[in-house]
Design an enzyme around this catalytic site. Sequence first.
Site, PDB file in Angstrom:
ATOM      1  N   ASP A 124       1.701  -2.233  19.609  1.00 53.22           N
ATOM      2  CA  ASP A 124       1.494  -1.956  18.185  1.00 53.22           C
ATOM      3  C   ASP A 124       1.998  -0.565  17.837  1.00 53.22           C
ATOM      4  OD1 ASP A 124      -1.348  -1.491  15.933  1.00 53.22           O
ATOM      5  OD2 ASP A 124       0.700  -2.141  15.526  1.00 53.22           O
ATOM      6  N   THR A 142       0.829  -1.206   0.000  1.00 51.94           N
ATOM      7  CA  THR A 142       0.000   0.000   0.000  1.00 51.94           C
ATOM      8  C   THR A 142       0.865   1.258   0.000  1.00 51.94           C
ATOM      9  OG1 THR A 142      -0.120  -0.076   2.416  1.00 51.94           O
ATOM     10  CG2 THR A 142      -1.932  -1.095   1.202  1.00 51.94           C
ATOM     11  N   ASP A 173       4.418   0.912  15.795  1.00 51.82           N
ATOM     12  CA  ASP A 173       5.317   0.708  14.663  1.00 51.82           C
ATOM     13  C   ASP A 173       6.409   1.769  14.587  1.00 51.82           C
ATOM     14  OD1 ASP A 173       3.424  -0.863  12.140  1.00 51.82           O
ATOM     15  OD2 ASP A 173       2.581  -0.273  14.076  1.00 51.82           O
ATOM     16  N   TRP A 206       5.652  -1.193   5.738  1.00 51.29           N
ATOM     17  CA  TRP A 206       4.536  -0.751   4.901  1.00 51.29           C
ATOM     18  C   TRP A 206       4.591   0.683   4.406  1.00 51.29           C
ATOM     19  CZ3 TRP A 206       0.993   2.603   7.576  1.00 51.29           C
ATOM     20  CH2 TRP A 206       1.180   2.662   8.966  1.00 51.29           C
ATOM     21  N   GLY A 233       1.161  -6.571   6.528  1.00 58.18           N
ATOM     22  CA  GLY A 233       1.129  -7.867   7.203  1.00 58.18           C
ATOM     23  C   GLY A 233       1.629  -7.829   8.624  1.00 58.18           C
ATOM     24  N   GLY A 234       1.872  -6.644   9.164  1.00 52.33           N
ATOM     25  CA  GLY A 234       2.397  -6.560  10.517  1.00 52.33           C
ATOM     26  C   GLY A 234       1.390  -6.935  11.580  1.00 52.33           C
TER      27      GLY A 234
END
Lengths: 254, 588
Positions: B330, B203, B332, B269, B219-220
């Site tokens: 979460d 993306t 990132d 991503w 896909g994380g």
Amino acid sequence: MTFAVALLLAQAAAAPAAPGEKVFLTTCAVGYCHGVGGAANRGPRLRGRTFEAGYVERTVRHGLPNSAMPAFEGKLSEADLSGVVRYVESISSPSAPGATAPAPPSAPKPAAAMPAELATGRALFQDATREVRCATCHQVGTGEQKAGPDVLAAARRDPQGLVAASRSAGAKQVRRTVMRSGESFPARIFTETPQMVRVFDLSGMPPVLRTLRREEIVSVEPDLEWSHVHVTSSYSDAELAEIARYLAWLAAPR
Amino acid sequence: MTAGPETADFRRLLTVGWPPNARLPIRSPLARIIMSEMKRIRLLISLATMLAGFAYAADWATHNDWASYGGTQGAWRYSALDQVNRKNVKHLKLAWAFQTGDVEGGLQSTPIVVNGVMYVSTSWNDVFAIDAASGHEIWHYAYARPKSLAMIYGPWNRGVAVGDDMVYVGTLDNYVVGIDRKTGQEMWKTNAEDSIQCGCNITGAPLLVKGKVVVGVTGGDSAHRGYITAFDAKTGRQAWRFWTIPAKGEPGNETWAGDTWKVGGGSSWMTGSYDADLNLLYWSVGNPAADFYGGDRLGANLYTDCVVALDADTGKLKWYFQEVPHDVWDFDTAYENVLVDLPVKGQTRKLLINVNKGGYAFVLDRETGKFVAGWPVVKNLNWIHGTDEQGNLVGRNEPVPGKATLICPSIGGGRQWNQAAFSPRTNFFYTTGIEWCQEVTAGPEEAHEGQSYFGGNFVLKMPPDGEAGGHLGAYNPVTGKQVWQYKSKYPLLASVLATAGDLIFCGDPEGMFFALDARTGEKLWSVPTGSGHRGSAVTYAVNGRQFVATPSGWGSAVAGLFQQLWPEAEHFRRGSAVFAFTLEEGVK
């Protein structure tokens, strides 16, 4: 059997929504999907929405194509699936009086359960830890354009010969393509138009679907050197046999 | 693009120089005289450099073009154009609008503009080439939509990369496509990994580096093992792949208990940056999976939540810095890496600034990966107290499995992926930030390849002592000292654009596109565009006329998340258009 039914009935009488709510919490209200209690999240709000009769069940079973909503039939037990559907319907608003359920679209038949002993073959076919695996070039049933031919057709024709075929076949359709730029590579032709030829370039993995202008091509001849064994070398004969068994089952008419 | 040819030559002269490194034989007495003069001049220049601070700093500003996702490969999102400035910005008028028609997911793209042509990708991977002065369509590439995907990530796309002959885009079904730049004809297409199997896709915008198209993967938040891949720009053949999680036997694999490395997430991503002088490709890696529950994956979980520096030719790892070891929030690291040379304790250093999703900015030395400084971007941040001198997290506040734990910021992040900007005129770092919290209940979850794998759920909450909302602030890039802050009712999800006209552009979720004074934060101009901003504005010039163009079109996962705190956001209008503005005739 009757004891279990009695237990279920007792449970249902005590807390009608509980089992479905628990499944919803652990399957549906996770991460970026639906919100806890049907609140809005990345997935749409469910609480207080109005759904057509049958819509929730259809959507939970079959998902929504090309969206983030997967199909849960086969992933959830039938009991869990019904429980979730009942829970979502319980938090939604009733539809307007007089609304009739439209005839459900013909849903795809649920896939017959794969025998457990074929799981190894399936896992080997699409083994993500291998640099090159069967699934790199072959698709089974998805309709995706891939470099290799329909492997299920080969499995239907000659299931016994699949192992030998994967060690040697492929040369028939592979073309040595030479370009004016001097580039030369093995390729499998995908489509042709008067101006362009689209080919899968097999010189490296993964294959590349390339669009070549006809005036740039010098020659396209059978490639006698390319062999399937170049890309199946990471699989042992025993592994190929497992894969062949899996493909044979997939290809068999049911 | 990095420093111009003159600056690069000069720098080479200073570093390689003449004796003792010179390969030229010193024969003539005249040469010797010149050489000693050079030595003296070099000394003077070095002194001047130290005093000036930025004289030979790499210049990552854009000019007439906006050639790369972050403006240039240094990701400043800053333009040297100043025809539009603080004095005349109120005279901006609409030059043209272009509707893509692809409204699902909004328009999250950064338009790329080269030689007066704008290239923009849409949510379903269509690409348009548009005359950037008139808004007329030149060509439209319609990507063959996948037949049936369970698409956790999408539909949306953050932009294309443009090379000499081709335009490159990553797709919702995990392909990379090369499109002829003149005609819009697809020239090559290759699959990064079977997206139906992996539940992953592309993306983010690709980055073009040394004849290679480099892309990340999603896909994380799934049971997946992430990677960064480079493809030959001309032929599409795979050049190299860097796995963000090392395999058994490779260094770093021991930071994962058992086999959890196989499904550890580690997506890549967003879009990386590149320093040509160091030949280092910087990419940021996302969180480990399962997001909230780390009980199965004991260990630091390398290289999740790392900035990695890769050799641009081979993809080999040169250094890494892990911002969040064993992440259970979460948070990132995945966002942009802004490359900038700034003085630290009186000495100019080559830096890299990465804002972690947890709302904390990390400043690293981009030559070595060493931690330089860290500072919060938001007020409501309770998952750590801060960082120590080495960049280790201090005061970890982890979700307690089975118990609702209040964590600030929420899973939406103390900052979203929409990028920051750096201005070499003000030397400020401009970034958005979001004040919100959540109650997380973590718990073990079974990993199924390609399916979502969160390890818990969450409910968004207002911060305990204040309102939820957003802001855009100007900060000292190294100390994090706030210079000014513009407050917004709703979190701002559009990237920041900075210009030499001392303007800061951004857009809000209701569709307001606005300009702030880069020095004071005062709002100088705004215009409603009808649908919320989730992409990135750019500026460029065609035949001496400057344009400021912005995508408009609301969508994304976080747009849905909004509704938990702002229910009215359910009715925010979708759209997918580019609006281009320029000064009224006769205005200077």
